[in-house]
Design a protein around this motif. Structure first.
Motif, PDB file in Angstrom:
ATOM      1  N   LYS A   1       0.719  -1.322   0.025  1.00 40.29           N
ATOM      2  CA  LYS A   1       0.019   0.057  -0.037  1.00 40.29           C
ATOM      3  C   LYS A   1       0.933   1.441  -0.065  1.00 40.29           C
ATOM      4  O   LYS A   1       0.467   2.171  -0.590  1.00 40.29           O
ATOM      5  CB  LYS A   1      -0.899  -0.090   1.203  1.00 40.29           C
ATOM      6  N   TYR A   2       2.043   1.263   0.790  1.00 38.01           N
ATOM      7  CA  TYR A   2       2.550   2.311   0.886  1.00 38.01           C
ATOM      8  C   TYR A   2       4.071   2.220   0.283  1.00 38.01           C
ATOM      9  O   TYR A   2       5.019   3.441   0.681  1.00 38.01           O
ATOM     10  CB  TYR A   2       2.941   2.839   2.252  1.00 38.01           C
ATOM     11  N   LYS A   3       4.335   1.364  -0.420  1.00 36.55           N
ATOM     12  CA  LYS A   3       5.964   1.180  -0.928  1.00 36.55           C
ATOM     13  C   LYS A   3       6.498   2.420  -1.634  1.00 36.55           C
ATOM     14  O   LYS A   3       7.652   2.620  -1.788  1.00 36.55           O
ATOM     15  CB  LYS A   3       6.064  -0.155  -1.670  1.00 36.55           C
ATOM     16  N   ASP A   4       5.610   3.262  -2.166  1.00 35.93           N
ATOM     17  CA  ASP A   4       6.241   4.514  -2.837  1.00 35.93           C
ATOM     18  C   ASP A   4       6.691   5.501  -1.795  1.00 35.93           C
ATOM     19  O   ASP A   4       7.531   6.468  -2.253  1.00 35.93           O
ATOM     20  CB  ASP A   4       5.264   5.388  -3.891  1.00 35.93           C
ATOM     21  N   GLN A   5       6.339   5.623  -0.714  1.00 35.93           N
ATOM     22  CA  GLN A   5       6.511   6.465   0.273  1.00 35.93           C
ATOM     23  C   GLN A   5       7.356   5.781   1.540  1.00 35.93           C
ATOM     24  O   GLN A   5       8.080   6.605   2.292  1.00 35.93           O
ATOM     25  CB  GLN A   5       5.152   7.056   1.251  1.00 35.93           C
ATOM     26  N   ILE A   6       7.847   4.439   1.526  1.00 37.01           N
ATOM     27  CA  ILE A   6       8.181   3.900   2.838  1.00 37.01           C
ATOM     28  C   ILE A   6       9.014   2.578   2.176  1.00 37.01           C
ATOM     29  O   ILE A   6       8.470   1.887   1.317  1.00 37.01           O
ATOM     30  CB  ILE A   6       7.420   3.637   3.877  1.00 37.01           C
ATOM     31  N   GLU A   7      10.323   2.275   2.791  1.00 33.32           N
ATOM     32  CA  GLU A   7      10.841   0.919   2.449  1.00 33.32           C
ATOM     33  C   GLU A   7      10.800   0.070   3.686  1.00 33.32           C
ATOM     34  O   GLU A   7      10.844   0.452   4.780  1.00 33.32           O
ATOM     35  CB  GLU A   7      12.454   0.954   1.928  1.00 33.32           C
ATOM     36  N   VAL A   8      10.615  -1.076   3.294  1.00 34.34           N
ATOM     37  CA  VAL A   8      10.769  -2.180   4.536  1.00 34.34           C
ATOM     38  C   VAL A   8      11.806  -3.211   3.968  1.00 34.34           C
ATOM     39  O   VAL A   8      11.832  -3.467   2.923  1.00 34.34           O
ATOM     40  CB  VAL A   8       9.346  -2.933   4.771  1.00 34.34           C
ATOM     41  N   ILE A   9      12.491  -3.456   4.962  1.00 31.58           N
ATOM     42  CA  ILE A   9      13.568  -4.415   4.709  1.00 31.58           C
ATOM     43  C   ILE A   9      13.551  -5.405   5.828  1.00 31.58           C
ATOM     44  O   ILE A   9      13.759  -5.171   7.013  1.00 31.58           O
ATOM     45  CB  ILE A   9      15.121  -3.758   4.697  1.00 31.58           C
ATOM     46  N   GLY A  10      13.465  -6.571   5.293  1.00 22.95           N
ATOM     47  CA  GLY A  10      13.332  -7.876   6.427  1.00 22.95           C
ATOM     48  C   GLY A  10      14.761  -8.044   6.496  1.00 22.95           C
ATOM     49  O   GLY A  10      15.460  -8.475   5.700  1.00 22.95           O
ATOM     50  N   VAL A  11      15.351  -8.104   7.974  1.00 27.07           N
ATOM     51  CA  VAL A  11      16.698  -8.756   8.292  1.00 27.07           C
ATOM     52  C   VAL A  11      16.388 -10.091   9.049  1.00 27.07           C
ATOM     53  O   VAL A  11      16.038 -10.187   9.897  1.00 27.07           O
ATOM     54  CB  VAL A  11      17.430  -7.562   8.922  1.00 27.07           C
ATOM     55  N   ASN A  12      16.934 -10.975   8.004  1.00 30.45           N
ATOM     56  CA  ASN A  12      16.807 -12.366   8.723  1.00 30.45           C
ATOM     57  C   ASN A  12      18.079 -12.526   9.837  1.00 30.45           C
ATOM     58  O   ASN A  12      19.052 -12.318   9.339  1.00 30.45           O
ATOM     59  CB  ASN A  12      16.756 -13.456   7.544  1.00 30.45           C
TER      60      ASN A  12
ATOM     61  N   GLU B   1      -0.235  -0.449  11.372  1.00 30.74           N
ATOM     62  CA  GLU B   1      -0.382   0.555  10.037  1.00 30.74           C
ATOM     63  C   GLU B   1      -0.013   1.642  10.371  1.00 30.74           C
ATOM     64  O   GLU B   1       0.503   2.737   9.837  1.00 30.74           O
ATOM     65  CB  GLU B   1      -1.843   0.370   9.425  1.00 30.74           C
ATOM     66  N   GLN B   2      -0.616   2.162  11.638  1.00 26.02           N
ATOM     67  CA  GLN B   2      -0.326   3.545  12.325  1.00 26.02           C
ATOM     68  C   GLN B   2       1.188   3.928  12.443  1.00 26.02           C
ATOM     69  O   GLN B   2       1.697   4.928  12.115  1.00 26.02           O
ATOM     70  CB  GLN B   2      -0.914   3.716  13.700  1.00 26.02           C
ATOM     71  N   ASP B   3       1.995   2.847  12.571  1.00 27.94           N
ATOM     72  CA  ASP B   3       3.461   3.144  12.689  1.00 27.94           C
ATOM     73  C   ASP B   3       4.046   3.484  11.257  1.00 27.94           C
ATOM     74  O   ASP B   3       4.934   4.244  11.031  1.00 27.94           O
ATOM     75  CB  ASP B   3       4.055   1.846  13.059  1.00 27.94           C
ATOM     76  N   PHE B   4       3.362   2.859  10.203  1.00 27.02           N
ATOM     77  CA  PHE B   4       4.006   3.176   8.846  1.00 27.02           C
ATOM     78  C   PHE B   4       3.384   4.652   8.680  1.00 27.02           C
ATOM     79  O   PHE B   4       4.103   5.469   7.994  1.00 27.02           O
ATOM     80  CB  PHE B   4       2.938   2.395   7.904  1.00 27.02           C
ATOM     81  N   LEU B   5       2.147   4.960   8.980  1.00 28.88           N
ATOM     82  CA  LEU B   5       1.819   6.446   8.768  1.00 28.88           C
ATOM     83  C   LEU B   5       2.291   7.384   9.509  1.00 28.88           C
ATOM     84  O   LEU B   5       2.621   8.508   8.829  1.00 28.88           O
ATOM     85  CB  LEU B   5       0.193   6.376   8.878  1.00 28.88           C
ATOM     86  N   SER B   6       2.810   7.040  10.554  1.00 24.55           N
ATOM     87  CA  SER B   6       3.548   8.094  11.459  1.00 24.55           C
ATOM     88  C   SER B   6       4.710   8.312  11.084  1.00 24.55           C
ATOM     89  O   SER B   6       5.264   9.588  10.878  1.00 24.55           O
ATOM     90  CB  SER B   6       3.623   7.760  13.096  1.00 24.55           C
ATOM     91  N   LEU B   7       5.490   7.270  10.440  1.00 23.31           N
ATOM     92  CA  LEU B   7       6.925   7.531  10.047  1.00 23.31           C
ATOM     93  C   LEU B   7       6.786   8.080   8.421  1.00 23.31           C
ATOM     94  O   LEU B   7       7.604   9.286   8.236  1.00 23.31           O
ATOM     95  CB  LEU B   7       7.719   6.054   9.775  1.00 23.31           C
ATOM     96  N   ILE B   8       5.908   8.043   7.718  1.00 24.17           N
ATOM     97  CA  ILE B   8       5.630   8.714   6.470  1.00 24.17           C
ATOM     98  C   ILE B   8       5.469  10.064   6.638  1.00 24.17           C
ATOM     99  O   ILE B   8       5.892  11.129   6.230  1.00 24.17           O
ATOM    100  CB  ILE B   8       4.418   8.097   5.676  1.00 24.17           C
ATOM    101  N   ASN B   9       4.234  10.366   7.616  1.00 23.67           N
ATOM    102  CA  ASN B   9       3.997  11.665   8.042  1.00 23.67           C
ATOM    103  C   ASN B   9       5.281  12.607   8.646  1.00 23.67           C
ATOM    104  O   ASN B   9       5.587  13.745   8.245  1.00 23.67           O
ATOM    105  CB  ASN B   9       2.886  11.684   8.833  1.00 23.67           C
ATOM    106  N   SER B  10       6.049  11.787   9.324  1.00 27.82           N
ATOM    107  CA  SER B  10       7.082  12.648  10.057  1.00 27.82           C
ATOM    108  C   SER B  10       8.297  12.730   9.014  1.00 27.82           C
ATOM    109  O   SER B  10       8.995  13.792   9.258  1.00 27.82           O
ATOM    110  CB  SER B  10       7.693  11.655  11.203  1.00 27.82           C
ATOM    111  N   SER B  11       8.230  12.115   7.872  1.00 24.86           N
ATOM    112  CA  SER B  11       9.200  12.322   6.892  1.00 24.86           C
ATOM    113  C   SER B  11       8.923  13.222   6.065  1.00 24.86           C
ATOM    114  O   SER B  11       9.539  13.539   5.277  1.00 24.86           O
ATOM    115  CB  SER B  11       9.646  11.188   6.444  1.00 24.86           C
ATOM    116  N   SER B  12       7.590  13.798   5.866  1.00 24.37           N
ATOM    117  CA  SER B  12       7.209  14.669   4.821  1.00 24.37           C
ATOM    118  C   SER B  12       7.050  15.863   5.419  1.00 24.37           C
ATOM    119  O   SER B  12       6.896  16.995   4.703  1.00 24.37           O
ATOM    120  CB  SER B  12       5.694  14.015   4.129  1.00 24.37           C
ATOM    121  N   SER B  13       7.064  16.006   6.711  1.00 26.42           N
ATOM    122  CA  SER B  13       6.943  17.499   7.136  1.00 26.42           C
ATOM    123  C   SER B  13       8.228  18.086   7.119  1.00 26.42           C
ATOM    124  O   SER B  13       9.363  17.546   7.035  1.00 26.42           O
ATOM    125  CB  SER B  13       6.338  17.272   8.623  1.00 26.42           C
TER     126      SER B  13
END
Length: 152
Positions: free
Chosen positions: A69-80, A140-152
């Protein structure tokens, strides 16, 4: 680096404001991924996980949907956490994971982030600063708060 320092006001999540250590790891598809390649471009969520972790098996499918849903705005990296590449690839296929899965065979990134257990998330803003750590399931709120903090 030493242990992270946390400061928080009452009712606020712990904030861990320190530069995120860079790393260079191989992904399951054979390319090299670094944290530095996202600095100035996108915030990043690191997810330290293992295939044998029941909480990861519950959390990763939801995280995968939010990434789509948010990959254009945020990256996720799974570290095994130090599993065989074939085991990680089988998990990735079984669960349809679309974000990069990095292999940490010598636990270098794991140590750099003091990730002493699985299902541990580190939220890094667009400037490469750790803004929050989440032991346990991400929302999901964690994704949104990180996106919002980075766009301000």
């Amino acid at each position: 680096p030493g242990p992270a320092t946390h400061t928080a006001s009452v009712g606020a999540p712990a904030r861990d404001l320190r530069p995120a250590p860079d790393f260079s790891l191989q992904t399951t598809d054979g390319r090299t991924i670094t944290l530095a390649e996202y600095k100035g471009k996108k915030p990043v969520i690191l997810d330290f996980w293992a295939t044998w972790c029941p909480n990861c098996r519950r959390d990763i499918p939801r995280q995968n949907e939010w990434y789509k849903k948010y990959k254009d705005q945020i990256e996720v990296i799974g570290v095994n956490l130090q599993e065989e590449p074939s085991v990680v690839r089988a998990f990735e296929t079984q669960f349809g994971v679309v974000y990069p899965m990095a292999l940490d065979p010598r636990a270098e990134a794991t140590r750099a982030y003091n990730a002493i257990y699985t299902n541990y998330h580190v939220l890094i803003d667009i400037n490469g600063t750790i803004v929050k750590t989440i032991p346990g399931d991400i929302r999901e709120q964690d994704f949104l708060s990180l996106i919002n903090s980075s766009s301000s």
